[in-house]
Design a protein around this motif. Structure first.
Motif, PDB file in Angstrom:
ATOM      1  N   TYR A 188       0.812  -1.230   0.000  1.00 56.32           N
ATOM      2  CA  TYR A 188       0.000   0.000   0.000  1.00 56.32           C
ATOM      3  C   TYR A 188       0.841   1.274   0.000  1.00 56.32           C
ATOM      4  CZ  TYR A 188       0.618   0.989   5.011  1.00 56.32           C
ATOM      5  OH  TYR A 188       1.140   1.300   6.234  1.00 56.32           O
ATOM      6  N   GLN A 189       2.025   1.222   0.646  1.00 53.90           N
ATOM      7  CA  GLN A 189       2.841   2.440   0.713  1.00 53.90           C
ATOM      8  C   GLN A 189       3.228   2.918  -0.690  1.00 53.90           C
ATOM      9  OE1 GLN A 189       3.510  -0.464   2.249  1.00 53.90           O
ATOM     10  NE2 GLN A 189       4.172  -0.159   4.375  1.00 53.90           N
ATOM     11  N   ALA A 190       3.818   1.998  -1.469  1.00 53.62           N
ATOM     12  CA  ALA A 190       4.260   2.364  -2.813  1.00 53.62           C
ATOM     13  C   ALA A 190       3.080   2.566  -3.767  1.00 53.62           C
ATOM     14  CB  ALA A 190       5.219   1.306  -3.360  1.00 53.62           C
ATOM     15  N   SER A 191       1.919   1.920  -3.486  1.00 53.50           N
ATOM     16  CA  SER A 191       0.736   2.140  -4.326  1.00 53.50           C
ATOM     17  C   SER A 191       0.315   3.598  -4.288  1.00 53.50           C
ATOM     18  CB  SER A 191      -0.447   1.313  -3.822  1.00 53.50           C
ATOM     19  OG  SER A 191      -0.193  -0.027  -3.994  1.00 53.50           O
ATOM     20  N   LEU A 192       0.339   4.164  -3.060  1.00 49.97           N
ATOM     21  CA  LEU A 192      -0.031   5.572  -2.921  1.00 49.97           C
ATOM     22  C   LEU A 192       0.930   6.444  -3.723  1.00 49.97           C
ATOM     23  CD1 LEU A 192      -0.808   5.579   0.921  1.00 49.97           C
ATOM     24  CD2 LEU A 192      -2.466   5.840  -0.937  1.00 49.97           C
ATOM     25  N   VAL A 193       2.219   6.099  -3.671  1.00 50.42           N
ATOM     26  CA  VAL A 193       3.237   6.861  -4.415  1.00 50.42           C
ATOM     27  C   VAL A 193       2.981   6.724  -5.919  1.00 50.42           C
ATOM     28  CG1 VAL A 193       5.706   7.028  -4.932  1.00 50.42           C
ATOM     29  CG2 VAL A 193       4.950   6.632  -2.577  1.00 50.42           C
ATOM     30  N   ALA A 194       2.667   5.488  -6.363  1.00 49.16           N
ATOM     31  CA  ALA A 194       2.413   5.251  -7.793  1.00 49.16           C
ATOM     32  C   ALA A 194       1.254   6.115  -8.272  1.00 49.16           C
ATOM     33  CB  ALA A 194       2.092   3.775  -8.032  1.00 49.16           C
ATOM     34  N   PHE A 195       0.174   6.119  -7.493  1.00 50.23           N
ATOM     35  CA  PHE A 195      -0.999   6.877  -7.915  1.00 50.23           C
ATOM     36  C   PHE A 195      -0.724   8.377  -7.874  1.00 50.23           C
ATOM     37  CE2 PHE A 195      -5.089   8.987  -7.394  1.00 50.23           C
ATOM     38  CZ  PHE A 195      -5.699   8.528  -8.545  1.00 50.23           C
ATOM     39  N   PHE A 196       0.025   8.810  -6.859  1.00 48.58           N
ATOM     40  CA  PHE A 196       0.382  10.225  -6.744  1.00 48.58           C
ATOM     41  C   PHE A 196       1.113  10.695  -8.008  1.00 48.58           C
ATOM     42  CE2 PHE A 196       3.558  13.437  -5.548  1.00 48.58           C
ATOM     43  CZ  PHE A 196       2.732  14.431  -5.078  1.00 48.58           C
ATOM     44  N   TYR A 226       0.194   7.168 -17.636  1.00 46.71           N
ATOM     45  CA  TYR A 226       0.729   7.915 -16.485  1.00 46.71           C
ATOM     46  C   TYR A 226       0.791   7.015 -15.251  1.00 46.71           C
ATOM     47  CZ  TYR A 226      -0.532  11.352 -19.876  1.00 46.71           C
ATOM     48  OH  TYR A 226      -0.648  12.029 -21.070  1.00 46.71           O
ATOM     49  N   LEU A 227      -0.234   6.170 -15.110  1.00 48.82           N
ATOM     50  CA  LEU A 227      -0.203   5.202 -14.007  1.00 48.82           C
ATOM     51  C   LEU A 227       0.993   4.270 -14.165  1.00 48.82           C
ATOM     52  CD1 LEU A 227      -4.001   4.269 -13.686  1.00 48.82           C
ATOM     53  CD2 LEU A 227      -2.647   5.773 -12.189  1.00 48.82           C
ATOM     54  N   CYS A 228       1.274   3.871 -15.407  1.00 53.08           N
ATOM     55  CA  CYS A 228       2.405   2.968 -15.659  1.00 53.08           C
ATOM     56  C   CYS A 228       3.724   3.610 -15.229  1.00 53.08           C
ATOM     57  CB  CYS A 228       2.474   2.586 -17.138  1.00 53.08           C
ATOM     58  SG  CYS A 228       1.215   1.378 -17.588  1.00 53.08           S
ATOM     59  N   ILE A 229       3.909   4.892 -15.560  1.00 53.68           N
ATOM     60  CA  ILE A 229       5.127   5.593 -15.143  1.00 53.68           C
ATOM     61  C   ILE A 229       5.189   5.613 -13.613  1.00 53.68           C
ATOM     62  CG2 ILE A 229       6.378   7.796 -15.163  1.00 53.68           C
ATOM     63  CD1 ILE A 229       4.950   8.427 -17.831  1.00 53.68           C
ATOM     64  N   GLY A 230       4.051   5.940 -12.986  1.00 53.33           N
ATOM     65  CA  GLY A 230       3.984   5.981 -11.530  1.00 53.33           C
ATOM     66  C   GLY A 230       4.312   4.633 -10.905  1.00 53.33           C
ATOM     67  N   ILE A 231       3.794   3.560 -11.499  1.00 56.10           N
ATOM     68  CA  ILE A 231       4.004   2.210 -10.960  1.00 56.10           C
ATOM     69  C   ILE A 231       5.491   1.857 -11.007  1.00 56.10           C
ATOM     70  CG2 ILE A 231       3.598  -0.249 -11.439  1.00 56.10           C
ATOM     71  CD1 ILE A 231       0.737   0.691 -12.417  1.00 56.10           C
ATOM     72  N   ILE A 236      10.613   1.202  -7.885  1.00 57.97           N
ATOM     73  CA  ILE A 236      12.030   1.508  -7.674  1.00 57.97           C
ATOM     74  C   ILE A 236      12.233   2.271  -6.362  1.00 57.97           C
ATOM     75  CG2 ILE A 236      14.031   2.740  -8.638  1.00 57.97           C
ATOM     76  CD1 ILE A 236      13.355   0.343 -10.307  1.00 57.97           C
ATOM     77  N   TYR A 237      11.453   3.349  -6.137  1.00 64.22           N
ATOM     78  CA  TYR A 237      11.723   4.240  -4.999  1.00 64.22           C
ATOM     79  C   TYR A 237      10.519   4.473  -4.086  1.00 64.22           C
ATOM     80  CZ  TYR A 237      16.258   5.507  -6.884  1.00 64.22           C
ATOM     81  OH  TYR A 237      17.549   5.466  -7.323  1.00 64.22           O
ATOM     82  N   GLY A 238       9.434   3.688  -4.287  1.00 63.96           N
ATOM     83  CA  GLY A 238       8.186   3.963  -3.580  1.00 63.96           C
ATOM     84  C   GLY A 238       8.311   4.012  -2.068  1.00 63.96           C
ATOM     85  N   LEU A 239       8.979   3.008  -1.502  1.00 67.63           N
ATOM     86  CA  LEU A 239       9.066   2.952  -0.034  1.00 67.63           C
ATOM     87  C   LEU A 239       9.848   4.127   0.511  1.00 67.63           C
ATOM     88  CD1 LEU A 239       9.569  -0.765   1.031  1.00 67.63           C
ATOM     89  CD2 LEU A 239       7.622   0.761   1.447  1.00 67.63           C
ATOM     90  N   TYR A 245       8.044  11.121   3.002  1.00 71.94           N
ATOM     91  CA  TYR A 245       6.852  11.940   3.110  1.00 71.94           C
ATOM     92  C   TYR A 245       6.250  11.847   4.513  1.00 71.94           C
ATOM     93  CZ  TYR A 245       2.363  14.051   2.101  1.00 71.94           C
ATOM     94  OH  TYR A 245       1.261  14.856   2.133  1.00 71.94           O
ATOM     95  N   MET A 246       6.204  10.605   5.067  1.00 66.61           N
ATOM     96  CA  MET A 246       5.647  10.429   6.402  1.00 66.61           C
ATOM     97  C   MET A 246       6.490  11.147   7.445  1.00 66.61           C
ATOM     98  SD  MET A 246       2.910   8.955   5.832  1.00 66.61           S
ATOM     99  CE  MET A 246       2.244   8.531   7.442  1.00 66.61           C
ATOM    100  N   SER A 247       7.820  11.199   7.206  1.00 65.28           N
ATOM    101  CA  SER A 247       8.696  11.871   8.180  1.00 65.28           C
ATOM    102  C   SER A 247       8.438  13.368   8.199  1.00 65.28           C
ATOM    103  CB  SER A 247      10.170  11.592   7.846  1.00 65.28           C
ATOM    104  OG  SER A 247      10.559  12.345   6.721  1.00 65.28           O
ATOM    105  N   LEU A 248       7.904  13.922   7.113  1.00 68.03           N
ATOM    106  CA  LEU A 248       7.546  15.334   7.075  1.00 68.03           C
ATOM    107  C   LEU A 248       6.336  15.619   7.949  1.00 68.03           C
ATOM    108  CD1 LEU A 248       7.827  16.267   3.276  1.00 68.03           C
ATOM    109  CD2 LEU A 248       9.530  16.554   5.065  1.00 68.03           C
ATOM    110  N   LEU A 249       5.485  14.594   8.117  1.00 68.47           N
ATOM    111  CA  LEU A 249       4.222  14.785   8.824  1.00 68.47           C
ATOM    112  C   LEU A 249       4.372  14.630  10.330  1.00 68.47           C
ATOM    113  CD1 LEU A 249       1.746  12.852   6.491  1.00 68.47           C
ATOM    114  CD2 LEU A 249       2.310  15.270   6.484  1.00 68.47           C
TER     115      LEU A 249
END
Ligand SMILES: [Zn+2]
Length: 250
Positions: A188-196, A226-231, A236-239, A245-249
């Motif tokens: 789920y972590q990298a999925s959010l990044v992919a969609f973003f 665009y989803l493919c690029i995100g995926i 590669i770097y999602g986690l 990003y979470m450390s910013l919050l």
């Protein structure tokens, strides 16, 4: 030694990319992928092995058919180059490992899906099945994330997309299935990044097309590419991106 491996990895990608060009061209037209030689669509000149060297042939032929000099689309060498580059990126990130092999297969599927989506506005179910199979191997043999993250990944983007699709009718079923199976692969972590990233890239292009009033360029509004690029970025770097990003919050 390392330069040799780098060249080898890029060449492997470029050669496969040249095969993907054939798949992208023939699959939607229901031509056989394994049978029949390639020929110039204009003069039917059979393309000789020397004219099939990825990227170099295009440069050597100056982008024209050797026989009738009809221009060859720039997308062929571009796809060869992008496939080679994505293989290199996978190797730089994960070295000689199973994770790299998964990344290369994922990149290959993403490139084929994106190009066929641009051409036909469709994502074929067989590609969803392929990504799901790849995900099963990754989740059970390679991933260190834990099954829960992958299971949540299956639903975290696909369910909201499904709800939006039901309400607005603006999102294709292919995109929803793509985010479900790749969400399972990514966790789920990298999925959010992919969609973003997918939404950002897709949004930038959509706004550009609206501002320049190129509404006839409908194919570029397909969300799949665009989803493919995100995926791929997320694999590669999602986690890392998610953790940063979470450390910013906090
Ligand atoms: Zn020709």
């Amino acid at each position: 030694m390392d330069i040799v491996i780098n060249i080898y990895v890029f060449a492997l990608g470029a050669i496969l990319g040249s095969f993907f060009n054939v798949v992208i061209y023939r699959l939607p037209r229901k031509y056989s992928i394994t049978h029949g030689t390639s020929f110039c669509p204009h003069c039917k000149h059979r393309i000789m092995p020397l004219e099939l060297v990825p990227i170099f042939s295009y440069l050597f032929l100056k982008g024209k058919c050797a026989h009738c000099h009809t221009p060859i689309s720039l997308r062929y060498p571009i796809i060869e180059f992008i496939t080679g580059l994505s293989f290199l990126v996978a190797y730089w990130r994960f070295g000689l490992s199973y994770a790299t092999i998964i990344a290369m297969i994922l990149a290959s599927l993403c490139i084929i899906i994106a190009m066929i989506d641009i051409d036909t506005m469709e994502i074929f179910d067989r590609f969803h099945i392929m990504i799901f199979s790849l995900a099963l191997i990754y989740v059970f043999f390679i991933s260190t994330l834990g099954l829960t993250s992958h299971l949540i990944g299956f639903f975290i983007i696909s369910v909201p997309l499904y709800v939006i699709a039901v309400i607005t009718n603006g999102i294709g079923g292919g995109d929803i299935k793509l985010m479900a199976v790749s969400g399972f692969l990514l966790g789920y972590q990298a999925s959010l990044v992919a969609f973003f990233f997918g939404a950002i890239f897709g949004g930038i292009v959509a706004v550009y097309l609206l501002l320049t009033k190129q509404t006839q360029m409908k194919s570029l509004i397909a969300f799949g590419p665009y989803l493919c690029i995100g995926i791929f970025i997320a694999y590669i770097y999602g986690l890392e991106i998610f953790t940063w990003y979470m450390s910013l919050l906090t």
